[in-house]
Enzyme design. Structure first.
Site, short mmCIF file in Angstrom:
data_model
loop_
_atom_site.label_atom_id
_atom_site.label_comp_id
_atom_site.label_asym_id
_atom_site.label_seq_id
_atom_site.Cartn_x
_atom_site.Cartn_y
_atom_site.Cartn_z
N LYS A 1 0.85 -1.20 0.00
CA LYS A 1 0.00 0.00 0.00
C LYS A 1 0.87 1.24 0.00
CE LYS A 1 -4.05 2.05 0.74
NZ LYS A 1 -3.85 2.89 -0.43
N LYS B 1 5.39 2.26 -3.06
CA LYS B 1 5.38 3.64 -3.53
C LYS B 1 5.73 3.64 -5.00
CE LYS B 1 4.84 7.72 -1.54
NZ LYS B 1 4.02 8.02 -0.37
N ASP C 1 -0.80 11.00 -3.98
CA ASP C 1 0.38 11.59 -3.33
C ASP C 1 0.67 12.89 -4.10
OD1 ASP C 1 2.66 10.30 -1.31
OD2 ASP C 1 3.52 11.75 -2.67
N THR D 1 -5.10 13.13 5.93
CA THR D 1 -3.70 13.28 6.33
C THR D 1 -3.51 14.57 7.12
OG1 THR D 1 -3.10 12.06 4.34
CG2 THR D 1 -1.32 13.17 5.49
N ASN E 1 -2.72 19.18 -0.81
CA ASN E 1 -3.73 18.43 -0.07
C ASN E 1 -3.42 18.43 1.44
OD1 ASN E 1 -4.34 15.76 1.36
ND2 ASN E 1 -5.86 15.76 -0.26
N SER F 1 -7.28 5.49 4.26
CA SER F 1 -7.23 4.64 3.07
C SER F 1 -7.66 3.22 3.45
CB SER F 1 -5.80 4.57 2.51
OG SER F 1 -5.59 5.63 1.62
P1 NAD Z 1 0.26 17.99 -3.22
O1 NAD Z 1 0.80 17.80 -4.58
O2 NAD Z 1 -1.22 18.08 -3.03
O3 NAD Z 1 0.89 19.32 -2.57
C1 NAD Z 1 2.28 19.55 -2.52
C2 NAD Z 1 2.49 21.01 -2.15
O4 NAD Z 1 3.88 21.25 -1.98
C3 NAD Z 1 2.02 22.00 -3.26
O5 NAD Z 1 1.47 23.15 -2.62
C4 NAD Z 1 3.33 22.37 -3.95
O6 NAD Z 1 3.29 23.63 -4.60
C5 NAD Z 1 4.25 22.39 -2.75
N1 NAD Z 1 5.67 22.31 -3.10
C6 NAD Z 1 6.27 21.53 -4.02
N2 NAD Z 1 7.59 21.77 -4.04
C7 NAD Z 1 7.82 22.71 -3.08
C8 NAD Z 1 8.97 23.37 -2.62
N3 NAD Z 1 10.17 23.12 -3.13
N4 NAD Z 1 8.83 24.27 -1.61
C9 NAD Z 1 7.61 24.54 -1.09
N5 NAD Z 1 6.49 23.94 -1.48
C10 NAD Z 1 6.60 23.04 -2.48
O7 NAD Z 1 0.88 16.80 -2.34
P2 NAD Z 1 0.35 16.25 -0.94
O8 NAD Z 1 -0.52 15.08 -1.20
O9 NAD Z 1 -0.14 17.37 -0.11
O10 NAD Z 1 1.69 15.66 -0.32
C11 NAD Z 1 2.61 16.47 0.39
C12 NAD Z 1 3.53 15.58 1.23
O11 NAD Z 1 2.76 14.80 2.13
C13 NAD Z 1 4.35 14.56 0.42
O12 NAD Z 1 5.60 14.36 1.05
C14 NAD Z 1 3.53 13.30 0.52
O13 NAD Z 1 4.31 12.14 0.32
C15 NAD Z 1 3.06 13.42 1.95
N6 NAD Z 1 1.88 12.62 2.26
C16 NAD Z 1 0.72 12.79 1.56
C17 NAD Z 1 -0.38 12.03 1.88
C18 NAD Z 1 -1.70 12.23 1.22
O14 NAD Z 1 -2.69 11.63 1.66
N7 NAD Z 1 -1.82 13.04 0.18
C19 NAD Z 1 -0.29 11.07 2.92
C20 NAD Z 1 0.90 10.93 3.62
C21 NAD Z 1 1.97 11.72 3.28
#
Ligand code: NAD
Length: 417
Positions: free
Chosen positions: A74, A110, A150, A193, A224, A352
């Site tokens: 997962k 992943k 993600d 999250t 997100n 999830s």
């Molecule tokens: P997303 O694509 O929705 O958002 C990412 C955000 O980060 C955007 O606002 C983007 O502009 C910003 N960003 C990208 N590069 C950047 C930088 N260099 N400096 C500042 N901001 C930057 O992604 P997400 O789903 O919110 O995921 C964010 C993190 O959380 C990731 O590490 C992901 O692995 C982790 N995560 C996500 C989930 C989930 O349910 N979506 C669950 C666990 C962990």
């Protein structure tokens, strides 16, 4: 001791170093470390895409499956130019540890595609996603490997994956999570999250008999996870004083108007174009003085150069792997608390799991039930981490890794032949 040459081993990576520490503390030998830090399967596929202008562009897709001793693989699918095999391998191992820590019956995986979704049209993005499923469908499935959103992916992309997979295997809801509500998504999954990040912060404050109301929060990444964490912090009476996306951020010491900022983002604008606060660079944002710094974007932002400049009391790892091993040591020396990723952002995999259960049972849950069970699971996992950290006089990350590595090791031992 293994006599194998080092090139047969998985290259040592950031979270392997944290895992190596845990394995040493648990007196596991090199074979166990190799098993837990490696991956059981790695898939790499070439995906040709016919662009709207008639040109051909080749992308690469990856899926790394770490371990499935505790349940089906997962983990998220990332659409970002930085996606590669090594990064997917590292994040897949992190997923196994996370699922083990919060006791959801999943292993870790992943993957993703090395593309910039913002540079693709709707048609191109859909074709690329469907072509990826065409290449990897034998490796995924509700009891085999269940992808989720993600960075750069969302519920629409999950819907395309579910639909493409269903064309081959018949209508199958549980092949992905993070789907739209209409086709088997769960209430509360989109915000899970970010909501979970705030629950862990609240549990930590409760453990220390501290109030969180009025405490200041800085969030890097307003996608997100970042937006929903901001909303949850705001609802707990905390003051979110700065947020950013990849192009920069905004700052207001008296607290940002989160509703206004979210409406601004929903209208498709960049964070830095928001006129209700002062513009700020991402570099400056990380160095702001605050109670909680919440990296919610990419990996490795708190490295050995940045860790010495952090002025937060507590770092809350909403992103996966935002702190490097060297950065973590500096934060420890400076007495800065870290709520580690495998606990802080586990709300996503927990809900999830709830979505997958609802899909299997063909029975949707009410949002209240999702939030109640999410809160219960995260509170329980947080208490475990705090107790082991106290008992072992160690940092929260070490405690979380000790718990997760032990569970994973026991499950692997029970299922190995
Ligand atoms: P997303 O694509 O929705 O958002 C990412 C955000 O980060 C955007 O606002 C983007 O502009 C910003 N960003 C990208 N590069 C950047 C930088 N260099 N400096 C500042 N901001 C930057 O992604 P997400 O789903 O919110 O995921 C964010 C993190 O959380 C990731 O590490 C992901 O692995 C982790 N995560 C996500 C989930 C989930 O349910 N979506 C669950 C666990 C962990």
């Amino acid at each position: 001791m293994s006599q194998r040459p080092p090139d047969r081993r998985t290259k040592t990576q950031e979270n392997s170093l944290f895992l190596h520490e845990a394995c040493k503390a648990l007196e596991y030998n090199d074979q166990v470390f190799e098993l837990l830090s490696g991956a059981s399967r790695e898939i790499r596929v070439q995906i040709p895409l016919l662009r709207d202008d008639g040109s051909l562009e080749i992308f690469y897709g990856y899926r790394v499956q770490h371990h499935n001793a505790l349940g089906p693989f997962k983990g998220g699918l990332r659409f970002h130019p930085s996606v590669n095999l090594a990064g997917s391998r590292r994040l897949a191992a992190l997923m196994s540890l996370k699922s083990a820590l919060v006791k959801v019956p999943f292993g870790g995986a992943k993957g993703g595609i090395d593309c910039d979704p913002r540079s693709l049209s709707h048609r191109e993005l859909e074709s690329l996603t469907r072509a990826f499923v065409e290449k990897i469908h034998r490796g995924i499935g509700p009891s085999l490997d269940i992808p989720a959103p993600d960075i750069g992916t969302n519920d629409q992309i999950m819907a395309w994956i579910q639909n493409e997979y269903s064309k081959i295997y018949g209508y199958t809801l549980g092949v992905v999570t993070g789907k739209p509500l209409l086709i088997g998504g769960s209430e509360g999954r989109e915000e899970a999250t970010g909501t979970g990040v705030a629950i862990v912060v609240r549990e930590h404050a409760r453990h220390h008999a501290e109030e969180i109301e009025g405490k200041t929060v800085v969030i890097q990444g307003f996608g997100n996870v970042g937006t929903h964490a901001a909303k949850a912090f705001h609802s707990h009476g905390m003051k979110v004083i700065a947020v950013s996306d990849s192009r920069g951020g905004v700052f207001d010491q008296s607290g940002l108007d989160i509703d206004a900022l979210c409406s601004h983002i929903d209208a498709g604008a960049r964070v830095s174009a928001y006129e209700g606060a002062k513009a700020i660079t991402n570099d400056h944002l990380l160095k702001l003085s605050c109670d909680y710094l919440v990296p919610a974007a990419l990996d490795g932002v708190i490295d050995e150069n940045m860790a010495g400049k952090i002025r937060a009391r507590i770092v809350v790892e909403a992103a996966n792997s935002p702190t490097t091993y060297a950065g973590d040591k500096i934060l420890a020396d400076r007495g800065i608390t870290v709520l580690p990723d495998i606990l802080a952002n586990a709300g996503g995999v927990i809900v999830s799991y709830f979505e997958w259960v609802q899909n299997m049972q063909q029975m949707p849950w009410k949002k209240e039930r999702v939030i109640e069970e999410l809160t219960e699971k995260l509170s329980w996992a947080s208490d475990q981490v705090f107790a082991v950290a106290t008992g072992n006089e160690c940092r929260y990350r070490q405690a979380a890794y000790l718990i997760a590595a032990r569970r994973l090791r026991e499950a692997v031992a029970m299922t190995s032949n």
